[in-house]
Design an enzyme around this catalytic site. Structure first.
Site, short mmCIF file in Angstrom:
data_model
loop_
_atom_site.label_atom_id
_atom_site.label_comp_id
_atom_site.label_asym_id
_atom_site.label_seq_id
_atom_site.Cartn_x
_atom_site.Cartn_y
_atom_site.Cartn_z
N LEU A 162 -16.91 44.60 -30.43
CA LEU A 162 -15.87 43.58 -30.45
C LEU A 162 -16.06 42.56 -31.56
O LEU A 162 -15.09 42.05 -32.11
CB LEU A 162 -15.80 42.85 -29.10
CG LEU A 162 -15.40 43.69 -27.89
CD1 LEU A 162 -15.42 42.83 -26.62
CD2 LEU A 162 -14.01 44.30 -28.09
N GLY A 163 -17.30 42.22 -31.89
CA GLY A 163 -17.55 41.24 -32.93
C GLY A 163 -18.89 40.56 -32.71
O GLY A 163 -19.71 40.99 -31.89
N GLY B 40 -21.68 33.43 -31.40
CA GLY B 40 -22.42 32.37 -32.06
C GLY B 40 -23.86 32.74 -32.35
O GLY B 40 -24.43 32.32 -33.35
N LEU C 47 -24.46 39.81 -30.80
CA LEU C 47 -23.49 40.87 -31.01
C LEU C 47 -22.77 41.15 -29.70
O LEU C 47 -23.39 41.20 -28.63
CB LEU C 47 -24.19 42.14 -31.50
CG LEU C 47 -23.32 43.32 -31.89
CD1 LEU C 47 -22.48 42.96 -33.11
CD2 LEU C 47 -24.19 44.54 -32.19
N VAL C 48 -21.44 41.34 -29.76
CA VAL C 48 -20.62 41.49 -28.56
C VAL C 48 -20.00 42.89 -28.54
O VAL C 48 -19.42 43.32 -29.54
CB VAL C 48 -19.53 40.41 -28.48
CG1 VAL C 48 -18.74 40.55 -27.18
CG2 VAL C 48 -20.14 39.02 -28.58
N LYS D 124 -22.67 40.64 -24.31
CA LYS D 124 -23.21 39.98 -25.50
C LYS D 124 -24.72 40.14 -25.52
O LYS D 124 -25.41 39.79 -24.55
CB LYS D 124 -22.83 38.49 -25.48
CG LYS D 124 -23.36 37.70 -26.66
CD LYS D 124 -22.89 36.25 -26.59
CE LYS D 124 -23.39 35.45 -27.77
NZ LYS D 124 -22.94 34.04 -27.71
N ASP E 184 -18.16 24.55 -31.22
CA ASP E 184 -17.68 25.66 -32.06
C ASP E 184 -16.29 26.10 -31.62
O ASP E 184 -16.01 27.30 -31.54
CB ASP E 184 -18.66 26.83 -32.00
CG ASP E 184 -18.41 27.84 -33.12
OD1 ASP E 184 -17.81 27.46 -34.14
OD2 ASP E 184 -18.81 29.01 -32.96
#
Length: 721
Positions: A26-27, A30, A33-34, A49, A152
């Site tokens: 997924l991306g 912060g 890695l997800v 995550k 964030d």
């Protein structure tokens, strides 16, 4: 499937056992890695995550995130289901156990998309933007009541389910606890908020901020939802501040004096009237929305609305319901901070360095702005802590070209290029922000050993060198122009290198060639070559067998028209084309047709009028060719199917001398004497002369085509056979 799953797990180092399947990236969050995966226990897709624990700093951040997200429970916050260790093992409540692990997995709620992906499609309707903004404020009210700063907030960290339009705040990797009863000045990390969503106070004092920084980011996100583009998109922090000052008024004199000491070149005597107010940046929004945004995007955090106050604004009255906007029942306090637990040594804890206020009722806005230095010594480091890593976005610090690194920064071993960074956290005088700078230096596209932004700068002659000195301004201007030229050149070279233009041209040419071949394959008749061949054949002697075939064909056509049950041998399109060519043939011999009438009762009409239909179209499409002979001539059918009734023969005899008439179906039966149009009488096989040609026409839209001389009919028959 199992091999693919194992390969993906090995590549990214995911070790969760057999419980989670169908991993999809997924991306990056912060600090991890997800991935998305399907939980076999409940057959439900979740987001996982992974946080890698490599050093005490990463352990501290992971533990801080886990402690925060475990306690936060709200409808507008992404829910966390469980925390797992390697191989999917369950973690104990003992937070100290994290120091013995090399990775940890956070299993949380899976959301369909995020706000950044939605905004890539364009701006939202104001009603949708207001609904999402209400949910964002509702979640922020709960987060801030728990004494937590997200730090964030940006569209990529706001997750949305498009079916029910529910927005949830996620990715607390940079969040931290901040007890308002304690001063955190000098102990807050710097530059964590994405550059475009940083508040003016965060730009001026990057290690001294409050919950108001989240509200500024929320206001920027709301404006982005209305316009579809970033409100303040500065290339670096200096430009970011400049863009803010062009649109946000500076009301308080103390704020203007602080800016005057930092960037006086941009400061005017009257800063209350900006050059580009928000009304110009957000045209078309309602007055209530503009007033709501102006009270959030204020230069001073003391004037900025809190999340609770923003929910009470009239613009949010259609959604606001205070009884359904809960706050945290178990907020965090100073004892919940994790530094002393992680370092395992009380002497390394920063809790003892914090100053307890005598009056614990002070609000977050009552903190002193500066404590250890004068306001005149404030410097602004034009660094851009961008999330991207392209060379085009790398920001250059003009101070790096000065001689002597140790003369620019504090005499501290943590910033010595020859000093090892790994054991620096063991020293009692170590500051966590210095290690953070060293750790994230590779991600912020800057020198790996830059000091703090404002209060840690020490220049060569111990004098204040403001950012308005000519050399620095010129360097920044030149760098901006050069980076723009480099971006243009690099964009062109990439385009040429990747062959995008050539590939597009080649694709168009291939499509045209394929279409041409398809037309050649599908076209039934090349009229140009046919005309050329018939003209060449017209000069040759007519053989007898051709004349016989013409007579047989003429007889066959006349009988076929009398047989109502026989289907037409050609399509409607060819009939229309045949009518058009017949109209041109009549136009060639207009003199012999002018006085002819068609007897059809009330539906009768002049045949010369019939032949002039679409004559204008003939002028426009004089080069259009059609094969109309398929209509006039067809092969002789079996004699068993050509028997006609006596009544029809009688009718035919009555109308045999007529040149044209309309039948009951609306078709035009054409009977033209050959001698009237100059065609010689041929003899049939039985000896009777051929004197006429009969055809059936259907009135409809006609297309024009070139005329063919009558001498070529026999040659045409030869071609058709």
């Amino acid at each position: 499937m199992a091999e693919k799953f194992e390969s993906l797990m090995n590549i990214h180092g995911f070790d969760l056992g057999s419980r989670y399947m169908d991993l999809k990236p997924l991306g990056c969050g912060g600090n991890g890695l997800v991935f998305s995966a399907v939980d076999n226990d409940c057959d439900k897709r979740v987001a996982i995550k992974k946080i890698v624990l490599t050093d005490p700093q990463s352990v501290k951040h992971a533990l801080r995130e886990i402690k925060i997200i475990r306690r936060l429970d709200h409808d507008n916050i992404v829910k966390v289901f469980e925390i797992l260790g390697p191989s999917g093992s369950q973690l104990t409540d003992d937070v100290g156990s994290l120091t013995e692990l090399n990775s940890v997995y956070i299993v949380q709620e899976y959301m369909e998309t995020d706000l950044a992906n939605v905004l890539e499609q364009g701006p939202l309707l104001e009603e949708h933007a207001r609904l999402f903004m209400y949910q964002l404020l509702r979640g922020l009210k709960y987060i801030h009541s728990a004494n937590v700063l997200h730090r964030d907030l940006k569209p990529a960290n706001l997750f949305i389910n498009t079916e029910d339009l529910v927005l949830k705040i996620g990715d607390f990797g940079l969040a931290r606890i901040m007890d308002p009863h304690y001063s955190h000045k000098g102990h807050l990390s710097e530059g964590l908020v994405t550059k475009w969503y940083r508040s003016p106070r965060l730009l001026l004092s990057p290690n001294n901020y409050t919950k108001a920084i989240d509200m500024w980011a929320a206001g920027c996100i709301f404006a982005e939802m209305l316009t579809g583009k970033t409100l303040f998109a500065g290339a670096h922090e200096l430009e970011q501040m400049q863009l803010i000052l062009e649109s946000i008024p500076v009301v308080h004199e103390e704020d203007r004096q602080e800016l005057l000491s930092v960037i006086p070149v941009y400061i005017r005597n009257d800063m209350t009237e900006p050059h580009k107010p928000l009304t110009q940046l957000l045209p078309g929004i309602s007055r209530e929305a503009l007033d709501f945004l102006e009270q959030i995007l204020t230069f001073s955090p003391m004037d900025r609305l809190t999340a609770e106050e923003a929910l009470s604004h009239p613009y949010m009255s259609i959604y606001s319901f205070p009884m359904d906007e809960p706050i945290s029942s178990h907020p965090f306090h100073i004892e919940d901070e994790v530094d002393d637990i992680l370092l395992m040594d009380e002497t390394h804890s920063h809790i003892y360095n914090w100053e307890r206020y005598h009056d614990c009722q002070f609000s977050e806005h009552d903190w002193p702005v500066h404590n250890n230095f004068d306001i005149d010594e404030v410097q602004l480091d034009p660094r851009a802590l961008s999330d991207v890593t392209d060379e085009e976005e790398v920001q250059v610090d003009p101070r790096k070209y000065l001689d002597g690194d140790r003369e620019k920064y504090l005499e501290d071993p943590a910033f010595d290029t020859n000093y090892s960074t790994e054991p620096c956290w063991q020293y009692s005088d170590h500051h966590e922000n210095k290690y953070c700078d060293l750790e994230c230096g590779h991600t912020c596209n800057y020198k790996t050993r830059s000091s703090s932004y404002l209060d840690n700068l020490v220049w060569r002659e111990s004098e204040v060198n403001h950012y308005y000195e000519p050399k620095l301004i010129i360097d920044l201007s030149n760098w901006k122009e050069q980076s723009k030229e480099k971006s243009d050149k690099k964009g062109k070279s990439k385009c040429e290198r990747n062959g995008l233009v050539k590939a597009q041209i080649a694709l168009e040419e291939a499509s045209q060639q394929l279409a041409g071949k398809e037309r050649e394959k599908n076209q039934g008749f090349d009229f140009d070559s046919f005309i050329a061949g018939t003209i060449q054949l017209s000069s040759q002697h007519e053989p007898t067998d051709v004349v016989d075939k013409l007579n047989d064909l003429n007889s066959s056509v006349s009988q076929l028209e009398l047989k109502s049950l026989i289907s037409k041998s050609v399509s409607q399109e060819k009939q229309e084309k045949g009518m058009a060519n017949l109209a041109q043939l009549e136009a060639l011999y207009q003199s012999s047709w002018d006085s002819q009438f068609v007897n059809g009762g009330e539906d009768c009409f002049f045949i010369n009028q019939f032949c002039e239909v679409r004559k204008d179209e003939q002028v426009e499409k004089e080069n259009t060719y059609t094969s109309y002979l398929d209509k006039f001539f067809s092969r002789k059918e079996d004699t068993e199917m050509l028997e006609t009734e006596p009544v029809e023969d009688g009718k035919l005899g009555e109308r045999g001398h007529e040149e044209g008439f309309l039948n009951n179906s609306g078709e035009f039966l054409f009977n033209k004497q050959l001698e009237s149009i100059g065609i010689p009488q041929f003899h049939s096989p039985v000896g009777s002369p051929l004197k006429s040609i009969q055809a059936t026409l259907t009135p409809s839209a006609m297309k024009s085509s070139p005329q063919i001389p009558h001498q070529t009919y026999s040659s045409i028959l030869k071609h058709l056979n």
